[in-house]
Design a protein around this motif. Structure first.
Motif, short mmCIF file in Angstrom:
data_model
loop_
_atom_site.label_atom_id
_atom_site.label_comp_id
_atom_site.label_asym_id
_atom_site.label_seq_id
_atom_site.Cartn_x
_atom_site.Cartn_y
_atom_site.Cartn_z
N TYR A 39 0.85 -1.21 0.00
CA TYR A 39 0.00 0.00 0.00
C TYR A 39 0.88 1.25 0.00
CZ TYR A 39 -2.56 3.88 2.09
OH TYR A 39 -3.06 5.12 2.36
N ASP A 40 1.87 1.28 0.92
CA ASP A 40 2.72 2.48 1.02
C ASP A 40 3.54 2.71 -0.25
OD1 ASP A 40 2.02 3.55 3.51
OD2 ASP A 40 3.16 2.00 4.54
N ARG A 41 3.96 1.64 -0.88
CA ARG A 41 4.82 1.76 -2.07
C ARG A 41 4.04 2.04 -3.34
NH1 ARG A 41 7.91 -2.93 -0.61
NH2 ARG A 41 9.76 -2.22 0.48
N ARG A 42 2.89 1.36 -3.49
CA ARG A 42 2.27 1.32 -4.82
C ARG A 42 0.98 2.11 -4.97
NH1 ARG A 42 0.97 -3.83 -6.61
NH2 ARG A 42 0.33 -2.68 -8.46
N TYR A 43 0.25 2.28 -3.90
CA TYR A 43 -1.04 2.97 -4.12
C TYR A 43 -1.49 3.77 -2.91
CZ TYR A 43 -3.10 -1.21 -1.88
OH TYR A 43 -3.43 -2.21 -1.01
N ARG A 44 -0.50 4.34 -2.18
CA ARG A 44 -0.81 5.10 -0.98
C ARG A 44 -1.68 6.32 -1.33
NH1 ARG A 44 1.47 6.13 4.32
NH2 ARG A 44 1.33 8.35 4.75
N ALA A 45 -2.90 6.33 -0.84
CA ALA A 45 -3.82 7.45 -1.07
C ALA A 45 -4.95 7.33 -0.06
CB ALA A 45 -4.40 7.39 -2.49
N ASN A 46 -5.71 8.40 0.06
CA ASN A 46 -6.85 8.36 0.99
C ASN A 46 -7.97 7.51 0.39
OD1 ASN A 46 -8.34 8.96 3.31
ND2 ASN A 46 -7.61 11.07 3.31
N VAL A 47 -8.97 7.23 1.20
CA VAL A 47 -10.09 6.39 0.73
C VAL A 47 -11.40 7.16 0.84
CG1 VAL A 47 -9.00 4.18 1.25
CG2 VAL A 47 -10.32 5.33 3.03
N GLY A 48 -12.31 6.86 -0.09
CA GLY A 48 -13.65 7.47 -0.05
C GLY A 48 -13.64 8.95 -0.34
N ARG A 49 -12.56 9.43 -0.91
CA ARG A 49 -12.46 10.86 -1.20
C ARG A 49 -11.82 11.02 -2.58
NH1 ARG A 49 -11.86 9.68 4.09
NH2 ARG A 49 -12.01 11.31 5.70
N ARG A 53 -6.99 7.87 -9.73
CA ARG A 53 -6.91 6.40 -9.81
C ARG A 53 -6.37 5.77 -8.53
NH1 ARG A 53 -2.11 6.13 -14.24
NH2 ARG A 53 -3.13 8.03 -14.84
N LEU A 54 -5.43 6.48 -7.87
CA LEU A 54 -4.87 5.87 -6.66
C LEU A 54 -5.91 5.78 -5.55
CD1 LEU A 54 -1.22 7.13 -6.06
CD2 LEU A 54 -2.02 5.04 -7.13
N THR A 55 -6.71 6.85 -5.42
CA THR A 55 -7.72 6.82 -4.36
C THR A 55 -8.79 5.78 -4.68
OG1 THR A 55 -9.11 8.14 -2.91
CG2 THR A 55 -9.17 8.74 -5.20
N ARG A 56 -9.08 5.60 -5.95
CA ARG A 56 -10.09 4.59 -6.31
C ARG A 56 -9.56 3.19 -5.99
NH1 ARG A 56 -10.94 4.76 -11.89
NH2 ARG A 56 -9.65 6.59 -12.22
N PHE A 57 -8.29 2.98 -6.32
CA PHE A 57 -7.70 1.67 -6.08
C PHE A 57 -7.61 1.38 -4.57
CE2 PHE A 57 -4.17 -1.42 -5.92
CZ PHE A 57 -4.67 -2.36 -6.80
N ALA A 58 -7.13 2.40 -3.82
CA ALA A 58 -7.00 2.23 -2.37
C ALA A 58 -8.38 1.98 -1.74
CB ALA A 58 -6.35 3.46 -1.74
N SER A 59 -9.39 2.71 -2.22
CA SER A 59 -10.75 2.54 -1.67
C SER A 59 -11.26 1.12 -1.92
CB SER A 59 -11.73 3.54 -2.30
OG SER A 59 -11.31 4.85 -2.03
N GLN A 60 -10.97 0.62 -3.12
CA GLN A 60 -11.42 -0.74 -3.45
C GLN A 60 -10.78 -1.76 -2.51
OE1 GLN A 60 -13.81 -1.54 -5.86
NE2 GLN A 60 -13.67 -3.43 -4.65
#
Ligand code: PLP
Length: 394
Positions: A39-49, A53-60
């Motif tokens: 998560y920290d390396r590849r798609y670190r982003a907030n969720v539900g906000r 693309r990163l936030t969508r992936f992290a949220s999923q």
């Protein structure tokens, strides 16, 4: 299918020392460490906000983990909220129910402070809090609880498995008593969810609170599962609203309503992976392995002169938490020697259970060895040999 014998190599710390403090914080397997790092390396982003693309992936990933955790406890039909730990989960119930003066809460003196203090504080608001006592093995008698529950009781709040003595409480039976009076049942599952197959439907609880860091997950993760999302949210702010005006707000649908602020995204993803790991092994298998080791440890300690062991002897009535004292020795001294002389990590002291320790007449608490899936019979024997050595100093 992963077997329990293969799992030890997954835990980087398990080879270096003998870790028997899993009731506090368990070790973490490479799979969970990897999921958090990914998560920290590849798609670190907030969720539900936001929409990038990163936030969508992290949220999923975050929501996938939530679904996995809900499935682990059979809780798909309820609401699974990410919290910081069991303590936060219990406080969210205590702070989120609409209490009236004269309401009653029934709890016990076998509780961890985290499932006692939030209820005791309600006395300031006119809530009557009845604290029932367990037997000398730390077990609650349902008839004693039944005598304390009446039609003014709104909540019965009990631990499923004691972190101090390992005793497994008859919460299902107690839940039926609570429901007959229209009260709800809160189960503190901090020590049961990591070690027993727990299903909220079978248990019949209305709230289940537990911690991720006691079940192979990252520290600072906890869950509040609720049958009905009827609590007022304890925290207000970003992420938990539908609309806001200068005059007020409309809360979002649950679970978001209960997750104000940026959550521990990596933690939830790691917890989801931890649950997946436990599912691969199977909770029946975890239980069987621990029962075997616990029987060996309990019998071995009971056979030593100058050692007193606490909690129920029967494997069905306990988890792999074994508390003991050595005559004339402070539990902290025993724990220090075990670490220094044998590389064995155990907990000592009152285990955040002062009323229970007083009830048992233990001024300084106990030494507590707590086992998990990565412990072995050889490690149990090492502990027994080290304790026997210590008793020679008495
Ligand atoms: C039975 C029980 N309840 C509650 C807690 C509190 O858990 P946390 O410190 O993760 O909030 C613990 C922690 O040891 C526990 O064992």
């Amino acid at each position: 299918m992963r077997g329990i014998k293969d799992c030890r190599a997954d835990f980087p710390l398990a080879g270096d020392l003998v870790y028997m403090d899993s009731a506090s914080v368990s070790l973490c397997p490479e799979q969970v460490i990897g999921a958090v790092a990914e998560y920290d390396r590849r798609y670190r982003a907030n969720v539900g906000r936001g929409v990038h693309r990163l936030t969508r992936f992290a949220s999923q990933r975050f929501e996938d983990a939530r679904a996995r955790v809900a499935g682990f406890i059979g809780g798909q039909a309820g609401v699974t909220v990410l919290t910081a730990n069991t303590t936060a989960s219990v406080n969210m119930v205590a702070g989120g129910m609409r209490w009236r003066s004269g309401d009653r809460v029934v709890t016990s003196s076998a509780e961890h402070h985290s499932n006692l203090l939030p209820w005791l504080r309600l006395r300031e608001r006119g809530v009557e809090v009845e604290v029932v006592a367990p037997d000398p093995d730390g077990l609650l008698d349902p008839t004693v609880v039944a005598a304390a529950v009446d039609d003014r009781t709104r909540l019965v709040a009990l631990t499923h498995a004691s972190n101090a003595l390992g005793s497994v409480q008859p919460v299902r039976e107690i839940g039926r008593i609570a429901h007959e009076h229209g009260a709800r049942l809160l189960v503190d599952g901090a020590q049961s969810v990591p070690h027993l197959p727990v299903d909220v439907e079978r248990l019949g609880c209305d709230y289940l609170c537990f911690s991720g860091h006691k079940m192979l997950g990252p520290t600072g993760t906890g869950i509040l599962w609720m049958r009905e999302p009827d609590l007022d949210p304890l925290f207000l702010g970003g992420g938990m609203i539908e609309t806001v005006t200068s005059d007020g707000y409309t809360p979002a649908a649950p679970p978001a309503r209960y997750e104000a602020g940026t959550p521990h995204v990596a933690g939830m993803i790691g917890l989801g992976r931890a649950v997946g790991y436990l599912e691969e092994i199977g909770m029946d298998e975890v239980r069987r392995h621990e029962a075997h080791l616990t029987g060996r440890l309990f019998a071995g300690l009971s056979g030593l002169d100058h050692v007193t062991v606490f909690g129920p002897e029967s494997p069905e009535k306990r988890i792999g938490v074994v508390s003991f004292v050595v005559d004339g020795m402070h539990p902290h001294d025993v724990a220090h020697i075990l670490d220094e002389a044998a590389g064995i990590m155990v907990r000592s002291g009152e285990h955040c259970c002062m009323p229970l320790m007083r009830h048992l007449g233990l001024a300084h608490g106990t030494v507590r060895a707590s086992l998990y899936l990565y412990n072995t019979a050889e490690e149990v024997d090492l502990l027994l040999a080290a304790v026997e050595e210590i008793t020679r100093m008495v």
